[in-house]
Design a protein around this motif. Structure first.
Motif, short mmCIF file in Angstrom:
data_model
loop_
_atom_site.label_atom_id
_atom_site.label_comp_id
_atom_site.label_asym_id
_atom_site.label_seq_id
_atom_site.Cartn_x
_atom_site.Cartn_y
_atom_site.Cartn_z
N GLY A 49 27.89 40.70 44.99
CA GLY A 49 28.59 40.03 43.92
C GLY A 49 27.82 38.82 43.43
O GLY A 49 26.76 38.48 43.97
N VAL A 50 28.36 38.18 42.41
CA VAL A 50 27.71 37.01 41.82
C VAL A 50 28.78 35.97 41.47
O VAL A 50 29.98 36.24 41.52
N LEU A 51 28.33 34.77 41.12
CA LEU A 51 29.17 33.69 40.62
C LEU A 51 30.32 33.33 41.57
O LEU A 51 31.50 33.44 41.22
N PRO A 52 30.03 32.88 42.77
CA PRO A 52 31.09 32.58 43.74
C PRO A 52 31.81 31.26 43.45
O PRO A 52 31.24 30.32 42.90
N SER A 53 33.07 31.21 43.86
CA SER A 53 33.85 29.97 43.85
C SER A 53 34.66 29.95 45.14
O SER A 53 35.57 30.77 45.31
N ILE A 54 34.36 29.02 46.05
CA ILE A 54 35.06 28.97 47.32
C ILE A 54 36.33 28.13 47.18
O ILE A 54 36.36 27.15 46.44
N SER A 55 37.38 28.55 47.86
CA SER A 55 38.63 27.79 47.83
C SER A 55 38.47 26.48 48.58
O SER A 55 37.58 26.33 49.42
N PHE A 63 34.83 35.73 43.21
CA PHE A 63 33.50 36.06 42.71
C PHE A 63 33.60 37.15 41.65
O PHE A 63 34.67 37.71 41.40
N ASN A 64 32.46 37.45 41.04
CA ASN A 64 32.35 38.55 40.10
C ASN A 64 31.77 39.77 40.79
O ASN A 64 30.76 39.68 41.50
N THR A 65 32.41 40.91 40.61
CA THR A 65 31.81 42.15 41.09
C THR A 65 30.55 42.44 40.28
O THR A 65 30.42 42.06 39.12
N ALA A 66 29.62 43.12 40.90
CA ALA A 66 28.39 43.56 40.23
C ALA A 66 28.37 45.08 40.29
O ALA A 66 27.87 45.67 41.25
N GLU A 67 28.95 45.72 39.28
CA GLU A 67 29.17 47.16 39.30
C GLU A 67 28.05 47.91 38.60
O GLU A 67 27.46 47.44 37.63
N LYS A 68 27.75 49.11 39.10
CA LYS A 68 26.62 49.88 38.58
C LYS A 68 26.80 50.26 37.12
O LYS A 68 25.82 50.42 36.39
N ASN A 69 28.05 50.42 36.68
CA ASN A 69 28.29 50.80 35.29
C ASN A 69 28.29 49.60 34.34
O ASN A 69 28.55 49.76 33.14
#
Length: 292
Positions: A49-55, A63-69
């Motif tokens: 994934g990308v762009l994490p934000s920890i509580s 976070f953002n999923t990084a999907e193949k499509n």
């Protein structure tokens, strides 16, 4: 049953972390989400994934999923267990840049519908989605959402202005970037971070300056600090120190990303606002956020 199980696991995660657990930094590395202790020890990969934000309590990372499509969704992972929930009920397939509220109950993010980037707001369990703010004109956008320190308002930008929005979406304050930042502006990826005391912003600025580096393309990046009361700004990273993605370690210290000439990857550093005693936290890192 699935929702109950998810919350049970999150509760277990909070207990497992414990009140005396060290503060942790979530960061991005090679399209994966990692966490590390604030002193740079104990680095651990959580998920793709990308762009994490920890509580704030360090128990979860949005976070953002990084999907193949090419689709992008918001997701939340429990740090202790790895249990992950992807928010598929948000309209569309292009949600981006989540940020946890200070109390961990909500997540703000950007959402693209094919013509505009709007701000969306959702409960941290994936329920209750609604649009916080939609641009008035086609092709317009709101970027870089960041919560005020007490969770009652949200900052964002659209490259020419910084806005402060109430949770009803109404603009309560705005700053023209070129007036508060000499010789600089913000791109869609320019970051905003609010100090713990709520009085200052860290801003990721593209400077209208020559980089003078053979291994660098694009504008020279710099981290600036804006005092909300006085509207005075200070550049925290000089020309010789390319810096971006700043966030607050405390009211007098920031974390930021930098990459020196000749280095192949950027790294995470800590730096007091005095500009002295810069220290490396961990190599090969980007987009840090920190628990409280």
């Amino acid at each position: 049953m699935k929702k109950s199980l998810f919350f049970s696991l999150l509760l277990f995660a909070c207990v497992a972390l414990g009140a005396d657990a060290p503060r942790q930094i979530a960061f991005e590395r090679d399209s994966n989400i990692w966490i590390v202790n604030v002193d740079g020890t104990g680095a651990k990969k959580l998920t793709a994934g990308v762009l994490p934000s920890i509580s704030s309590d360090g128990a979860r990372v949005a976070f953002n999923t990084a999907e193949k499509n090419g689709n992008r969704h918001i997701a939340v992972i429990a740090v202790a267990t790895g249990e992950t929930k992807v928010f598929h009920d948000v309209p569309g397939d292009n949600s981006f840049g989540p940020a946890f509220s200070p109390d961990g109950s909500q997540i703000v993010f950007m959402q693209y519908d094919g013509s505009v980037w709007s701000l969306g707001l959702i409960n941290s369990d994936g329920t209750g989605f609604h649009f916080l703010k939609k641009p008035a004109a086609q092709g317009a956008a709101f970027y870089s959402p960041a919560w005020a320190s007490y969770g009652k308002s949200i900052f964002c930008q659209y490259m020419t202005k910084i806005h402060r929005l109430g949770l009803d979406g109404a603009s309560t304050a705005e700053w023209e970037i070129q007036k508060v930042i000499p010789n600089g502006d913000m791109s869609s990826s320019g970051r905003i971070a609010v100090s713990p005391n709520g009085q200052r912003l860290l801003l990721g600025i593209d400077m209208n300056e020559e980089a003078h580096r053979k291994d660098w393309e694009g504008p020279l990046p710099a981290v600036w600090m804006l005092d909300l009361a006085t509207q005075k700004s200070v550049r925290l990273t000089p020309k010789s120190l390319f810096g971006w993605d700043g966030c607050w370690l405390d009211d007098e210290t920031m974390l930021f990303i930098s990459q020196a000439a000749g280095e192949k990857q950027a790294s995470l550093y800590r730096l007091p606002l005095t500009g002295k005693d810069r220290k490396l936290v961990i190599k090969s890192a980007g987009l840090p956020t920190i628990s409280q």
